[in-house]
Design a protein around this motif. Structure first.
Motif, short mmCIF file in Angstrom:
data_model
loop_
_atom_site.label_atom_id
_atom_site.label_comp_id
_atom_site.label_asym_id
_atom_site.label_seq_id
_atom_site.Cartn_x
_atom_site.Cartn_y
_atom_site.Cartn_z
N GLN A 115 0.81 -1.22 0.00
CA GLN A 115 0.00 0.00 0.00
C GLN A 115 0.84 1.28 0.00
O GLN A 115 0.32 2.37 -0.18
CB GLN A 115 -0.94 0.03 1.21
N PHE A 116 2.15 1.14 0.22
CA PHE A 116 3.03 2.31 0.16
C PHE A 116 4.44 1.85 -0.17
O PHE A 116 4.77 0.66 -0.06
CB PHE A 116 3.02 3.10 1.48
N CYS A 117 5.27 2.80 -0.58
CA CYS A 117 6.66 2.48 -0.89
C CYS A 117 7.53 3.69 -0.58
O CYS A 117 7.06 4.84 -0.59
CB CYS A 117 6.83 2.05 -2.34
N SER A 118 8.81 3.42 -0.31
CA SER A 118 9.81 4.47 -0.10
C SER A 118 10.90 4.27 -1.13
O SER A 118 11.52 3.19 -1.17
CB SER A 118 10.39 4.38 1.31
N LEU A 119 11.15 5.29 -1.96
CA LEU A 119 12.06 5.16 -3.10
C LEU A 119 13.06 6.31 -3.12
O LEU A 119 12.82 7.37 -2.54
CB LEU A 119 11.27 5.18 -4.41
N HIS A 120 14.17 6.07 -3.82
CA HIS A 120 15.15 7.14 -4.03
C HIS A 120 14.63 8.04 -5.14
O HIS A 120 14.71 7.71 -6.32
CB HIS A 120 16.51 6.55 -4.39
N LEU A 121 14.11 9.18 -4.73
CA LEU A 121 13.54 10.17 -5.65
C LEU A 121 14.26 11.48 -5.38
O LEU A 121 14.12 12.05 -4.30
CB LEU A 121 12.04 10.33 -5.40
N HIS A 122 15.04 11.93 -6.35
CA HIS A 122 15.91 13.07 -6.08
C HIS A 122 15.89 14.07 -7.23
O HIS A 122 15.73 13.69 -8.40
CB HIS A 122 17.35 12.59 -5.87
N LEU A 123 16.11 15.32 -6.88
CA LEU A 123 16.24 16.38 -7.88
C LEU A 123 17.34 16.03 -8.89
O LEU A 123 17.16 16.21 -10.09
CB LEU A 123 16.57 17.70 -7.18
N LEU A 124 18.47 15.52 -8.41
CA LEU A 124 19.61 15.25 -9.27
C LEU A 124 19.63 13.82 -9.80
O LEU A 124 20.56 13.44 -10.51
CB LEU A 124 20.91 15.54 -8.50
N ASP A 125 18.61 13.04 -9.47
CA ASP A 125 18.48 11.68 -9.98
C ASP A 125 17.00 11.33 -10.07
O ASP A 125 16.45 10.62 -9.23
CB ASP A 125 19.21 10.69 -9.08
N PRO A 126 16.31 11.84 -11.10
CA PRO A 126 14.86 11.68 -11.19
C PRO A 126 14.40 10.39 -11.87
O PRO A 126 13.24 10.26 -12.24
CB PRO A 126 14.44 12.89 -12.02
N GLU A 127 15.30 9.40 -12.04
CA GLU A 127 14.97 8.19 -12.80
C GLU A 127 13.69 7.53 -12.31
O GLU A 127 12.89 7.03 -13.11
CB GLU A 127 16.12 7.18 -12.71
N ARG A 128 13.49 7.48 -11.00
CA ARG A 128 12.36 6.72 -10.45
C ARG A 128 11.09 7.54 -10.28
O ARG A 128 10.11 7.04 -9.74
CB ARG A 128 12.78 6.06 -9.14
N ILE A 129 11.11 8.79 -10.71
CA ILE A 129 9.89 9.61 -10.63
C ILE A 129 8.73 8.95 -11.37
O ILE A 129 7.59 8.89 -10.84
CB ILE A 129 10.14 11.03 -11.15
N PRO A 130 8.91 8.40 -12.59
CA PRO A 130 7.77 7.73 -13.25
C PRO A 130 7.24 6.55 -12.44
O PRO A 130 6.02 6.31 -12.44
CB PRO A 130 8.37 7.27 -14.58
N LEU A 131 8.10 5.80 -11.77
CA LEU A 131 7.64 4.71 -10.91
C LEU A 131 6.81 5.25 -9.76
O LEU A 131 5.78 4.67 -9.39
CB LEU A 131 8.82 3.91 -10.37
N ALA A 132 7.27 6.36 -9.17
CA ALA A 132 6.52 6.97 -8.08
C ALA A 132 5.14 7.43 -8.55
O ALA A 132 4.14 7.24 -7.86
CB ALA A 132 7.30 8.16 -7.51
N GLN A 133 5.08 8.02 -9.73
CA GLN A 133 3.79 8.48 -10.26
C GLN A 133 2.87 7.31 -10.58
O GLN A 133 1.65 7.39 -10.40
CB GLN A 133 4.05 9.35 -11.48
N GLU A 134 3.46 6.21 -11.02
CA GLU A 134 2.68 5.00 -11.25
C GLU A 134 2.09 4.49 -9.94
O GLU A 134 0.92 4.09 -9.88
CB GLU A 134 3.60 3.94 -11.87
N ALA A 135 2.91 4.50 -8.88
CA ALA A 135 2.43 4.07 -7.58
C ALA A 135 1.32 4.98 -7.06
O ALA A 135 0.29 4.52 -6.55
CB ALA A 135 3.59 4.02 -6.58
N LEU A 136 1.51 6.28 -7.20
CA LEU A 136 0.51 7.24 -6.74
C LEU A 136 -0.81 7.04 -7.50
O LEU A 136 -1.89 7.11 -6.90
CB LEU A 136 1.02 8.66 -6.93
N ALA A 137 -0.72 6.81 -8.80
CA ALA A 137 -1.93 6.63 -9.61
C ALA A 137 -2.71 5.40 -9.19
O ALA A 137 -3.94 5.35 -9.37
CB ALA A 137 -1.55 6.54 -11.08
#
Length: 378
Positions: free
Chosen positions: A167-189
């Motif tokens: 139901q939740f996740c903690s990921l490396h999401l960074h200004l200088l390393d945005p690779e996992r932002i799409p995964l985070a948005q997928e999780a949020l959706a």
């Protein structure tokens, strides 16, 4: 004004910032001061772990004192703790009971698999003793919801998200390393909660930035720009590992800063990218990963990302620290550095930008290899 809170899976809503407890483990008094400051800053979510030394014991004491002093956030505290993968069902049951006792709580809002970093960890969580442990914890009403933290590959994280178990996740999401932002948005959706792991320290040691990075982000501070970048991307909450009350000052200022980037912030973001690209020139790695797989398992994009930061923004101390953890941090980080490149040339025709990858790996190793440093925990 009531600080903004965002949905976090099926559990209670959480503040835009989460207090991480791994740095406030010097004493019970230190933990109390930090937690009290977090409450004053509008934070209602605390993240801890049995792996963080005495953090849970100190936190339990601090929570009891704050309750006695009627210094709690509206609706009470939301607590996340974690268990390492690989435990047997019996070991996990014992550990969960023990951590609840240390925290002084009858149940936990959020229980996470701590470091779902390898395929065998996901197997444990979905079909092994981890699955049985999480099912038991929910059936016994000891946890509200379960999730995971991951330092693993994007494909592994994507598989974990697709399982619908968490139901939740903690990921490396960074200004200088945005690779996992799409995964985070997928999780949020999908309705999951998403926490950014240490966007300050792990995101480039932004609490102590290089003068070059300060100039690149001007007129904002690097840390403010990093926080706003993630909040504007609708990440549920950003973890902040405070060692002293003063570390929470910016979080208090941004407790309601959940809107889209304004023009000044967007200009700073564009300036940051342009300056990095200018310094790197034609040797900038675009992180497309077309170079993989390497016959010697060299993690080419990850190593060249560190070079991007060292050359592009002069983040020498941070990149040296990360590079010299390679092979020394178990499944939490890469195991092979640039010295393993044998110049076979297989990566060269794959790179769409025709980068001299073996030369860049050699340069990365020469720039960053140094005496190893001790990890913060573990």
């Amino acid at each position: 004004m009531m600080p903004i809170r965002r949905p976090f899976g099926r559990g209670p809503a959480v503040s835009l910032f989460t207090l991480g407890t791994m740095r406030a483990i010097g004493s019970a008094e230190q933990m109390y001061g930090v937690v009290k400051a977090a409450q004053a800053a509008g934070i209602n979510h605390i993240e801890t772990s049995p792996a963080y030394g005495q953090a849970e014991s100190f936190l339990g004491t601090a929570l009891r004192q704050l309750q006695q002093n009627q210094a709690e956030p509206s609706g009470g505290w939301v607590i996340t703790s974690k268990l390492l993968p690989g435990l047997s069902l019996k070991e996990g049951q014992c550990e969960l009971h023990n951590l609840l006792a240390r925290l002084g709580r009858p149940k936990l809002e959020n229980l996470a698999v701590h470091g779902l970093n390898r395929p065998e960890h996901l197997e444990w969580a979905l079909r092994g003793d981890g699955a049985a442990l999480m099912r038991w914890a929910e059936e016994e009403d000891l946890v509200v919801q379960v999730g995971f933290t991951s330092h693993g590959s994007s494909p592994l994280i994507k598989e974990a998200l697709a399982s619908s178990r968490f139901q939740f996740c903690s990921l490396h999401l960074h200004l200088l390393d945005p690779e996992r932002i799409p995964l985070a948005q997928e999780a949020l959706a999908s309705g999951m909660g998403v926490m950014a792991i240490s966007p300050a320290d792990k995101g480039g040691r932004l609490q102590d930035p290089s003068p070059t990075l300060v100039e690149d982000c001007s007129p904002l501070s690097p840390l403010q720009l990093a926080y706003r970048f993630l909040l504007a991307a609708k990440i549920s909450t950003l973890s902040l590992g405070a060692a002293q009350p003063e570390d929470l000052t910016l979080a208090a200022q941004l407790a309601n800063a959940d809107g889209p980037l304004n023009q000044r912030e967007q200009r700073a973001l564009n300036q940051l990218r342009q300056q990095g690209e200018r310094r790197l020139g034609e040797n900038r790695c675009g992180q497309c990963k077309a170079c993989l797989p390497c016959p010697n398992s060299v993690p080419i994009p990850d190593l060249l990302r560190l070079r991007n930061l060292a050359v592009g923004h002069n983040l020498q101390a941070f990149t040296e620290e990360r590079y010299n953890l390679i092979g020394r941090a178990g499944h939490w980080w890469e195991g092979i550095d640039g010295s393993a490149c044998e110049r076979c040339g297989e990566c060269l025709p794959r790179c769409p930008h025709h980068l001299p990858i073996p030369d860049l790996l050699a340069d990365t190793h020469q720039r960053l290899a140094a005496a190893p440093r001790r990890r913060l925990w573990g």
